[in-house]
Design an enzyme around this catalytic site. Structure first.
Site, PDB file in Angstrom:
ATOM      1  N   SER A 136       0.838  -1.189   0.000  1.00  0.00           N
ATOM      2  CA  SER A 136       0.000   0.000   0.000  1.00  0.00           C
ATOM      3  C   SER A 136       0.884   1.254   0.000  1.00  0.00           C
ATOM      4  O   SER A 136       1.748   1.412  -0.849  1.00  0.00           O
ATOM      5  CB  SER A 136      -0.942  -0.034   1.208  1.00  0.00           C
ATOM      6  OG  SER A 136      -1.932   0.954   1.118  1.00  0.00           O
TER       7      SER A 136
ATOM      8  N   ASP B  81      -8.671  -6.635  -4.638  1.00  0.00           N
ATOM      9  CA  ASP B  81      -8.250  -5.291  -4.244  1.00  0.00           C
ATOM     10  C   ASP B  81      -8.824  -4.285  -5.238  1.00  0.00           C
ATOM     11  O   ASP B  81      -8.340  -4.152  -6.356  1.00  0.00           O
ATOM     12  CB  ASP B  81      -6.722  -5.220  -4.210  1.00  0.00           C
ATOM     13  CG  ASP B  81      -6.201  -3.866  -3.721  1.00  0.00           C
ATOM     14  OD1 ASP B  81      -7.026  -2.952  -3.486  1.00  0.00           O
ATOM     15  OD2 ASP B  81      -4.970  -3.729  -3.580  1.00  0.00           O
TER      16      ASP B  81
ATOM     17  N   HIS C 143      -7.990  -5.156  -0.323  1.00  0.00           N
ATOM     18  CA  HIS C 143      -6.694  -4.486  -0.266  1.00  0.00           C
ATOM     19  C   HIS C 143      -5.844  -4.966   0.908  1.00  0.00           C
ATOM     20  O   HIS C 143      -4.616  -5.006   0.822  1.00  0.00           O
ATOM     21  CB  HIS C 143      -6.920  -2.972  -0.176  1.00  0.00           C
ATOM     22  CG  HIS C 143      -5.654  -2.177  -0.109  1.00  0.00           C
ATOM     23  ND1 HIS C 143      -4.733  -2.162  -1.134  1.00  0.00           N
ATOM     24  CD2 HIS C 143      -5.152  -1.379   0.868  1.00  0.00           C
ATOM     25  CE1 HIS C 143      -3.719  -1.376  -0.807  1.00  0.00           C
ATOM     26  NE2 HIS C 143      -3.951  -0.889   0.401  1.00  0.00           N
TER      27      HIS C 143
END
Length: 387
Positions: free
Chosen positions: A164, A330, A363
């Site tokens: 991320s 995601d 995610h």
């Protein structure tokens, strides 16, 4: 025992770890930021595990996500019930094997988990910075990390690893300091935010700034904008999940009720869950830090800052071996974004491996134990293992 060697390992865990700090950029040698303002002194909180070898070439820098911290693995005391946030991945024989590698994880600049950020005391005023803290970028975070790595006497990192926002930092490392990075693992990340990602961050920021207690960012010592920050976390948490994971975990099940309440209580389990996540978050995080870090993520644009708008040009200076991993569910940083960066890397002749992992958890999948992900990462790292 060296200050860079941790305590005895306990089973499959790295065992006890210590929070450490490094302070640099003392005025008048403050660190210049991308916004044009100097900042100093700067304190970076970090933790290490494993052993740095004699050649100092087995170091791995782990870069945490938005609200993470330096406590990546192990425990601070034997009585700790909760280990570090990636304890299942970092340790003896694990995906990131501390029997082989010296692992460093630092808290990012602008955070509130030990490193200098808006909640820190401004030495010029003796009060928390608040909104007088300069806006920082992913590049500024990497510059602070570089100062720490230099302090530790490490000339070249065996790997940088991040998911991320941590993946953004890893990308920045690869193009900003190409000779300092041997390899990189990029998990659920992107070279720049989409309009959708920016939109969610902006709604979250507005929820904080609309809280009457925010007080223009000057709430330290008084009531905090807890409601605004809780809603911001709820918004963010939705983007970290997926439709499949929410359907499996919650569906339309009611929370301790036989029927609807016909008021605005949390009737559904998913409502109760989000409210719980919001309440828990305000206990450990600073609202202003959330504003600054999300803005840094929105500003990140590898193509613009390193490639004059071209993804291919952005990776022209990179030299590291790359492992790019995306997850099927995601929808915040979908696989097509990973494929774009992989294509740009390959056009520069880089050694790139790509894997899309089927996962229903959205995610956040890289933060959930996965034997496949652990195996892929371990194989990639050990393939270029330094004895």
């Amino acid at each position: 025992m060296s200050e860079y060697i941790q305590h005895d390992q306990q089973g499959a865990s790295v065992g006890l770890v210590e929070k450490q700090t490094f302070t640099f950029a003392q005025p008048p040698t403050a660190m210049p930021l991308a916004c044009g303002s100097p900042l100093g002194p700067i304190t970076i909180a970090f933790e290490t595990c494993g052993r740095l070898n004699a050649a100092r070439d087995n170091a791995i820098l782990i870069l945490h996500a938005l609200s993470g911290d330096a406590h990546v693995a192990g425990v601070h005391a034997p009585s700790d019930e909760k280990p570090g946030w990636w304890d299942f991945m970092v340790g003896p024989g694990k995906g990131i094997d501390t029997d082989r590698y010296f692992v460093i994880c630092s808290n990012i600049l602008g955070s509130c988990m030990g490193s200098t950020g808006p909640a820190s005391i401004d030495p010029a005023t003796g009060r928390p910075y608040g909104l007088t803290f300069p806006v920082v970028t992913i590049g500024d975070m990497v510059e602070a990390q570089k100062a720490l790595i230099d302090h530790l006497g490490i000339q070249r990192l065996h790997a940088v690893i991040g998911g991320s926002v941590g993946g953004m930092q890893a990308l920045e490392w690869c193009v900003r300091y190409p000779t300092k990075v041997e390899s990189a693992i990029l998990l659920a990340t992107t070279t720049r935010h989409s309009a959708l990602a920016i939109a969610f961050n902006e709604v979250a920021r507005q929820s904080i700034m609309a809280d009457p207690n925010w007080n223009g960012g000057d709430y330290y010592g008084g009531p905090k904008p807890d409601m605004g920050l809780a809603v911001a976390r709820m918004i963010g948490h939705i983007t970290y999940l997926s439709d499949a994971s929410m359907r499996l975990k919650f569906g339309r099940r009611l929370q301790d009720k036989a029927d609807f309440s016909f008021n605005f209580d949390a009737d559904f389990q998913v409502e109760s869950y989000l409210r719980y996540q919001g309440r828990k978050f305000v206990e450990r995080f600073d609202a202003n830090a959330f504003l600054y870090i999300t803005k840094a993520a929105d500003y990140f644009d590898l193509e613009r800052h390193h490639g004059n708008g071209s993804a291919v040009a952005a990776f022209a200076k990179a030299r590291a071996r790359m492992l790019v991993v995306s997850f099927t569910s995601d929808w915040l940083y979908p696989t097509y974004q990973s494929r774009v960066m992989v294509k740009a890397m390959k056009k520069n002749g880089l050694d790139v491996s790509f894997c899309e992992i089927e996962a229903q958890w959205g995610h956040d999948a890289f933060l959930i134990p996965s034997p496949r992900l652990s195996g892929i990462m371990k194989g990639f790292l050990d393939d270029d293992h330094i004895p």
